[in-house]
Enzyme design. Structure first.
Site, PDB file in Angstrom:
ATOM      1  N   HIS A   1       0.845  -1.193   0.000  1.00 14.58           N
ATOM      2  CA  HIS A   1       0.000   0.000   0.000  1.00 14.58           C
ATOM      3  C   HIS A   1       0.884   1.248   0.000  1.00 14.58           C
ATOM      4  O   HIS A   1       2.061   1.208   0.368  1.00 14.58           O
ATOM      5  CB  HIS A   1      -0.907  -0.005   1.219  1.00 14.58           C
ATOM      6  CG  HIS A   1      -1.988  -1.041   1.134  1.00 14.58           C
ATOM      7  ND1 HIS A   1      -2.929  -1.210   2.111  1.00 14.58           N
ATOM      8  CD2 HIS A   1      -2.272  -1.956   0.183  1.00 14.58           C
ATOM      9  CE1 HIS A   1      -3.756  -2.185   1.761  1.00 14.58           C
ATOM     10  NE2 HIS A   1      -3.369  -2.660   0.592  1.00 14.58           N
TER      11      HIS A   1
ATOM     12  N   CYS B   1      -5.965   0.968   5.559  1.00 16.69           N
ATOM     13  CA  CYS B   1      -6.504  -0.305   6.022  1.00 16.69           C
ATOM     14  C   CYS B   1      -5.996  -0.534   7.446  1.00 16.69           C
ATOM     15  O   CYS B   1      -5.194   0.251   7.970  1.00 16.69           O
ATOM     16  CB  CYS B   1      -6.044  -1.443   5.096  1.00 16.69           C
ATOM     17  SG  CYS B   1      -4.279  -1.811   5.214  1.00 16.69           S
TER      18      CYS B   1
ATOM     19  N   CYS C   1      -2.046  -0.910   7.685  1.00 20.56           N
ATOM     20  CA  CYS C   1      -1.356   0.366   7.493  1.00 20.56           C
ATOM     21  C   CYS C   1      -1.575   1.278   8.698  1.00 20.56           C
ATOM     22  O   CYS C   1      -0.663   1.992   9.115  1.00 20.56           O
ATOM     23  CB  CYS C   1      -1.807   1.042   6.204  1.00 20.56           C
ATOM     24  SG  CYS C   1      -1.153   0.232   4.723  1.00 20.56           S
TER      25      CYS C   1
ATOM     26  N   GLU D   1       0.933   3.861   1.917  1.00 20.66           N
ATOM     27  CA  GLU D   1       1.457   4.239   3.230  1.00 20.66           C
ATOM     28  C   GLU D   1       2.697   3.417   3.567  1.00 20.66           C
ATOM     29  O   GLU D   1       3.696   3.947   4.062  1.00 20.66           O
ATOM     30  CB  GLU D   1       0.402   4.013   4.329  1.00 20.66           C
ATOM     31  CG  GLU D   1      -0.916   4.706   4.081  1.00 20.66           C
ATOM     32  CD  GLU D   1      -1.938   3.834   3.354  1.00 20.66           C
ATOM     33  OE1 GLU D   1      -3.127   3.935   3.704  1.00 20.66           O
ATOM     34  OE2 GLU D   1      -1.574   3.060   2.452  1.00 20.66           O
TER      35      GLU D   1
END
Length: 172
Positions: A75, A104, A107, A77
């Protein structure tokens, strides 16, 4: 306790920084959703990231048959945080994160452990667990409603229809 601020006017700096996160998202090879992330210390960008495959793998994010995200995809992040780690982070305590889609759960855990204190996001992840965890730990969470630039750059055409009557972000 954390704050969830909705429907407020945003500063030029906040809008412009989110638009920069959108620009970062455009680097993603993912088809389903392009996500961009910026980490700021004060007003200085210290890292960026977008969703994509880990180093050394082909830039393909989804399985061709199922359309599901491949396990080799990170992801945005995670990529931004890992870039800082790889380059010798100057410390993240008190930093701010701008991400085009809310984090999510996994993260969110990394964001908490990294010391991020404020998070701006535009679109919501399909699960609220990440946002709820951030709020529980006292991280200030601010939703910046999408600009036309964000919508065009990060969403597939078939998802744009749900935003036809949505109030877009306003400048202060």
């Amino acid at each position: 306790m954390s704050k969830l601020i909705k429907r407020r006017r945003y500063s030029d700096f906040e809008i412009n920084t989110m638009d920069l996160a959108v620009t970062v998202a455009s680097n993603s090879y993912c088809e389903r959703r392009k996500v961009g992330c910026l980490i700021l210390k004060g007003n200085q960008i210290i890292s960026d990231g977008y969703n994509g495959t880990i180093s050394g793998f082909q830039n393909c994010c989804e399985d061709e048959e199922s359309g599901l995200t491949l396990p080799t995809v990170l992801h945005a992040e995670s990529n931004a945080l890992m870039k800082l780690l790889r380059n010798g982070s100057m410390g993240l305590n008190g930093c701010t994160m701008f991400v085009t889609t809310s984090p999510c759960l996994n993260c969110a855990k990394m964001i908490i452990q990294a010391g991020i204190k404020k998070l701006f996001y535009s679109d919501k992840h399909h699960l609220d667990e990440g946002l709820e965890l951030l709020k529980e730990t006292g991280i200030e969470v601010v939703q910046i409603y999408p600009t036309a630039n964000w919508l065009a750059a990060t969403l597939p055409q078939h998802k744009l229809a749900k935003f036809e009557n949505v109030k877009l972000a306003e400048y202060e």
